[in-house]
Design an enzyme around this catalytic site. Structure first.
Site, PDB file in Angstrom:
ATOM      1  N   ASN A   1      47.692  36.302  41.408  1.00 23.42           N
ATOM      2  CA  ASN A   1      47.240  37.519  40.728  1.00 23.42           C
ATOM      3  C   ASN A   1      48.440  38.426  40.510  1.00 23.42           C
ATOM      4  O   ASN A   1      49.431  38.333  41.234  1.00 23.42           O
ATOM      5  CB  ASN A   1      46.205  38.239  41.604  1.00 23.42           C
ATOM      6  CG  ASN A   1      45.673  39.502  40.958  1.00 23.42           C
ATOM      7  OD1 ASN A   1      45.385  39.527  39.752  1.00 23.42           O
ATOM      8  ND2 ASN A   1      45.550  40.572  41.728  1.00 23.42           N
TER       9      ASN A   1
ATOM     10  N   HIS B   1      49.381  42.517  40.315  1.00 27.92           N
ATOM     11  CA  HIS B   1      48.836  43.842  40.625  1.00 27.92           C
ATOM     12  C   HIS B   1      49.891  44.890  40.260  1.00 27.92           C
ATOM     13  O   HIS B   1      51.064  44.728  40.610  1.00 27.92           O
ATOM     14  CB  HIS B   1      48.489  43.917  42.120  1.00 27.92           C
ATOM     15  CG  HIS B   1      47.818  45.193  42.486  1.00 27.92           C
ATOM     16  ND1 HIS B   1      46.512  45.466  42.156  1.00 27.92           N
ATOM     17  CD2 HIS B   1      48.277  46.302  43.136  1.00 27.92           C
ATOM     18  CE1 HIS B   1      46.189  46.668  42.589  1.00 27.92           C
ATOM     19  NE2 HIS B   1      47.238  47.200  43.194  1.00 27.92           N
TER      20      HIS B   1
ATOM     21  N   THR C   1      43.844  35.417  48.250  1.00 26.80           N
ATOM     22  CA  THR C   1      43.087  34.987  49.420  1.00 26.80           C
ATOM     23  C   THR C   1      41.812  35.842  49.449  1.00 26.80           C
ATOM     24  O   THR C   1      41.607  36.672  48.554  1.00 26.80           O
ATOM     25  CB  THR C   1      43.891  35.210  50.721  1.00 26.80           C
ATOM     26  OG1 THR C   1      44.090  36.624  50.878  1.00 26.80           O
ATOM     27  CG2 THR C   1      45.231  34.495  50.688  1.00 26.80           C
TER      28      THR C   1
ATOM     29  N   MET D   1      38.760  41.294  35.994  1.00 28.66           N
ATOM     30  CA  MET D   1      38.207  42.460  36.686  1.00 28.66           C
ATOM     31  C   MET D   1      37.122  42.121  37.702  1.00 28.66           C
ATOM     32  O   MET D   1      36.216  42.916  37.945  1.00 28.66           O
ATOM     33  CB  MET D   1      37.678  43.465  35.651  1.00 28.66           C
ATOM     34  CG  MET D   1      38.747  43.964  34.696  1.00 28.66           C
ATOM     35  SD  MET D   1      40.137  44.746  35.562  1.00 28.66           S
ATOM     36  CE  MET D   1      39.381  46.294  36.027  1.00 28.66           C
ATOM     37  N   ARG D   2      37.223  40.936  38.295  1.00 26.13           N
ATOM     38  CA  ARG D   2      36.237  40.546  39.312  1.00 26.13           C
ATOM     39  C   ARG D   2      36.934  40.032  40.562  1.00 26.13           C
ATOM     40  O   ARG D   2      37.983  39.400  40.456  1.00 26.13           O
ATOM     41  CB  ARG D   2      35.339  39.424  38.778  1.00 26.13           C
ATOM     42  CG  ARG D   2      34.351  39.935  37.830  1.00 26.13           C
ATOM     43  CD  ARG D   2      33.558  38.885  37.118  1.00 26.13           C
ATOM     44  NE  ARG D   2      32.859  39.593  36.079  1.00 26.13           N
ATOM     45  CZ  ARG D   2      31.677  40.184  36.239  1.00 26.13           C
ATOM     46  NH1 ARG D   2      31.007  40.052  37.359  1.00 26.13           N
ATOM     47  NH2 ARG D   2      31.137  40.892  35.270  1.00 26.13           N
ATOM     48  N   ILE D   3      36.296  40.264  41.680  1.00 27.68           N
ATOM     49  CA  ILE D   3      36.814  39.737  42.940  1.00 27.68           C
ATOM     50  C   ILE D   3      36.391  38.276  43.042  1.00 27.68           C
ATOM     51  O   ILE D   3      35.201  37.966  42.896  1.00 27.68           O
ATOM     52  CB  ILE D   3      36.271  40.565  44.117  1.00 27.68           C
ATOM     53  CG1 ILE D   3      36.857  41.980  44.026  1.00 27.68           C
ATOM     54  CG2 ILE D   3      36.607  39.904  45.450  1.00 27.68           C
ATOM     55  CD1 ILE D   3      36.272  42.958  45.020  1.00 27.68           C
TER      56      ILE D   3
ATOM     57  N   GLU E   1      55.812  43.443  34.779  1.00 30.55           N
ATOM     58  CA  GLU E   1      54.765  42.426  34.993  1.00 30.55           C
ATOM     59  C   GLU E   1      55.033  41.227  34.088  1.00 30.55           C
ATOM     60  O   GLU E   1      54.933  40.070  34.514  1.00 30.55           O
ATOM     61  CB  GLU E   1      53.378  42.998  34.668  1.00 30.55           C
ATOM     62  CG  GLU E   1      52.932  44.103  35.596  1.00 30.55           C
ATOM     63  CD  GLU E   1      51.498  44.549  35.289  1.00 30.55           C
ATOM     64  OE1 GLU E   1      50.673  43.737  34.859  1.00 30.55           O
ATOM     65  OE2 GLU E   1      51.207  45.746  35.484  1.00 30.55           O
TER      66      GLU E   1
ATOM     67  N   GLY F   1      44.992  41.316  27.588  1.00 27.42           N
ATOM     68  CA  GLY F   1      45.716  40.051  27.657  1.00 27.42           C
ATOM     69  C   GLY F   1      47.217  40.096  27.427  1.00 27.42           C
ATOM     70  O   GLY F   1      47.815  39.101  27.022  1.00 27.42           O
TER      71      GLY F   1
HETATM   72  C1  GRF Z   1      47.739  44.662  34.405  1.00 27.05           C
HETATM   73  O1  GRF Z   1      48.240  45.944  34.638  1.00 27.05           O
HETATM   74  C2  GRF Z   1      47.623  43.880  35.693  1.00 27.05           C
HETATM   75  O2  GRF Z   1      48.597  44.213  36.623  1.00 27.05           O
HETATM   76  C3  GRF Z   1      46.264  44.292  36.198  1.00 27.05           C
HETATM   77  O3  GRF Z   1      45.471  44.397  35.051  1.00 27.05           O
HETATM   78  C4  GRF Z   1      46.296  44.682  33.919  1.00 27.05           C
HETATM   79  C5  GRF Z   1      46.027  43.617  32.903  1.00 27.05           C
HETATM   80  O4  GRF Z   1      46.682  43.872  31.699  1.00 27.05           O
HETATM   81  N1  GRF Z   1      45.779  43.350  37.173  1.00 27.05           N
HETATM   82  P1  GRF Z   1      46.730  42.764  30.562  1.00 27.05           P
HETATM   83  O5  GRF Z   1      45.268  42.393  30.238  1.00 27.05           O
HETATM   84  O6  GRF Z   1      47.489  41.595  31.068  1.00 27.05           O
HETATM   85  O7  GRF Z   1      47.390  43.432  29.405  1.00 27.05           O
END
Ligand code: GRF
Length: 208
Positions: free
Chosen positions: A110, A112, A144, A93-95, A177, A13
């Site tokens: 999202n 990435h 999408t 962690m799900r589509i 991020e 998180g």
């Molecule tokens: C991040 O690297 C994000 O880009 C990917 O999953 C990770 C999540 O990290 N989708 P966190 O749970 O926000 O620390």
């Protein structure tokens, strides 16, 4: 009125924390109103609770990495009940599938850890290292049905060094991020994002 954000998580998180911090400090015009996790042990649930935000584990009801069926309905209902304007996937962690996507059309983002469209899917940082790219980064995009393929909202670039490990590169990307995800939410909140020909246009950004 700040944009009402629902965040879907599965793990530690840190992006959720960045979004909460910048919302609370009013650096962005948003409020995280609910956090949903598919894992009852996700540290992100504790982050939310500590911040006084409603946080729920909702059983995904399948071992496959997808959100479908009754579980998908439960996620949709809970997001609607909390009247969210925007859904943010932050390490979920799900589509997510058609139903959720159409319920919140162009309202799901999202993050990435790669410069999409390169290195989609899991272990993006390792894929970048293994490939030998000189630059890596992070992408915030709309969700999408094309997994990791929706219109790009913001990207940030970081250098890749020869002695980088997956851990050191991930750390450098993660810092970006935490900067661009809140920024993308603020653009959405300010109604500055338009979609044209499947591309994102940002109002007031003329390429400078
Ligand atoms: C991040 O690297 C994000 O880009 C990917 O999953 C990770 C999540 O990290 N989708 P966190 O749970 O926000 O620390």
């Amino acid at each position: 009125m700040p944009c009402r954000v629902g965040v879907l998580v599965s793990g530690r998180g840190s992006n959720l924390q960045a979004i909460i911090d910048k919302s609370k400090s009013r650096e962005i015009d948003a409020e995280v109103v609910v956090v949903l996790s598919d894992d009852p042990e996700a540290y992100a649930l504790q982050i939310a609770k500590k911040a006084g935000i409603k946080a729920y584990y909702i059983d995904p009801e399948t071992a496959k990495p997808v959100l479908v069926g009754k579980a998908e309905d439960n996620y949709i209902d809970t997001l609607k009940k909390h009247k969210v304007d925007l859904v943010c996937l932050a390490g979920f962690m799900r589509i997510v599938k058609e139903k959720l996507i159409s319920e919140f059309e162009w309202k799901i983002m999202n993050i990435h850890p790669a410069l999409l469209p390169s290195f989609k899917g899991l272990h993006a940082q390792k894929k970048a290292l293994d490939y030998g790219v000189r630059f890596a980064g992070a992408t915030v995009h709309f969700v999408t049905t094309d997994v990791d393929g929706g219109p790009i909202i913001l990207q940030a670039v970081v250098p890749v060094y020869q002695d980088d490990t997956e851990e050191s590169l991930s750390k450098r990307i993660l810092k970006e991020e935490h900067r661009i995800y809140p920024e993308a939410i603020d653009l959405f909140s300010g109604n500055r994002i338009k979609i044209k020909d499947n591309k994102v246009l940002i109002e007031g950004n003329n390429g400078e």
